[in-house]
Write an enzyme that holds these catalytic residues in place. Sequence first.
Site, short mmCIF file in Angstrom:
data_model
loop_
_atom_site.label_atom_id
_atom_site.label_comp_id
_atom_site.label_asym_id
_atom_site.label_seq_id
_atom_site.Cartn_x
_atom_site.Cartn_y
_atom_site.Cartn_z
CG HIS A 163 6.87 2.49 9.95
ND1 HIS A 163 6.42 2.92 11.18
CD2 HIS A 163 7.93 1.69 10.21
CE1 HIS A 163 7.17 2.40 12.14
NE2 HIS A 163 8.10 1.64 11.57
CB SER A 284 -16.84 4.89 -11.35
OG SER A 284 -17.44 6.16 -11.34
CE LYS A 290 -11.88 4.96 -9.29
NZ LYS A 290 -12.73 5.80 -8.44
CD GLU A 297 -13.07 -0.12 -2.28
OE1 GLU A 297 -13.34 1.01 -1.89
OE2 GLU A 297 -13.17 -0.47 -3.46
#
Length: 464
Positions: A163, A284, A290, A297
Amino acid sequence: MATEQPTKQKLWGGRFTGKTDPLMHAFNQSLKYDQRMHDADIRGSIAYAKGLTKIGILTPQEESKMVEGLKVVGKEWADGVFVPQEDDEDIHTANERRLAEIIGPLAGKLHTGRSRNDQVATDMRLWLLDNVDDIEQSLKALLNVMVERADNEKEYLMPGYTHLQRGQPIRWAHLLLSHAQSFKCDLERLQQLIPRISVLPLGSGPLAGNSFSIDREFLRKELGFQSISENSMWGVGDRDFIVEFMMWASLTMTHLSRLSEDLIIYSTAEFGFVTLSDAYSTGSSIMPQKKNPDSLELLRGKSGRIFGNMAGFMVTLKGLPSTYNKDLQEDKEPLFDTVDNVSASLKIAEGVIATMNVHSEKMRQALSADALATDLAEYLVRKGVPFRETHHISGRAVALAESRRCQISELSVDDFKKLDARFGDDVMAVFNFETSVEHRASIGGTSLAMVQRQVDILRAALKN
Ligand code: ARG
């Protein structure tokens, strides 16, 4: 407005008097994508030409001329100098048209008893077999990197999650190998697809079979297929091998996606367990600090598209009448897209895993004593207390520590004895993460020996 296409040049132009609508011409044309199968198409035609000689349709001299001509066409594709013509509908018509330019009217004998229906099914199977081979190598390379990394980093301990909440201490290698186990199943499944892809449809004709008693066993051997389709209607109409491959790809991409998700979470500043190498990250355009895990992804994102290719083509197949229908031309773009993206995904995943930095000290810091609450309960089990009882006792220790805003490992021996008289002076020994992982020593557990066992088994599987 585009000029209309004269039909008389078309391969099938004989019975037509009207002209093809220009948009229809473009709509029907598959050459722009099926030219990828040029090599399979030439191989299939060479085998078929040899088969025609065996049944007396070609003389040996005609066969040599035809095979030489086909090789010239193949070389033009390989060298990137093949010039497609407006009327080349697909790779099959393009190659036959070019062959006729090179060897003259003799080229017209090649299609004797053959149809584009058995031809395209043969090409697709040959093409996919070549690509499955490459994909198998990439999958093995990914597995290999995971196994070697796990073997080198067996000592690193971290929290294992259920979880996404801290559960029990594990070895980092155990987590990595849990993903490797999925890929090992993918490897087995991929290998199991091969006998169903490796079926020769050539010699099925348009649907009812070959009219000239072509020797299909000869064709099978020439093209290296494992078996021969036993029903010509199935031979030309079956595309289940494509569906099955795309199902395989969907599941494999799902595994890549879940692995990626773990690593995306672990690469956040909040976790800090891993850092991706610059080679697989991007920045970024506005936030200078970043470093984004775009590689992971994209792996996660592409899984949706690969599943979509499979689902889309299933819908295309459902409800088709028997044998060949032009709908089947829609098998190519999703299959090619799937092959391209799965191949790239496996290679990217291999690169990410091989080059990322793993921060064992951060993993270690994330381990808190509450992850040993199960071990505390199991301590009492070892003293003869039923587990259901020990679960409650350990839970009370957790609650006590929580009320004091401390870790359970910071409670005193007296605290434990007050909670339950069966706690002994040795209770504090529970609060050791190494002891905890070493207790999980049954097959499949996170103990050192069991992690080593997985490494050994996976390594042996990769050698085969
Ligand atoms: N380009 C076609 C395909 O990919 C080849 C088969 C065409 N057959 C036919 N009967 N029109 O499916």
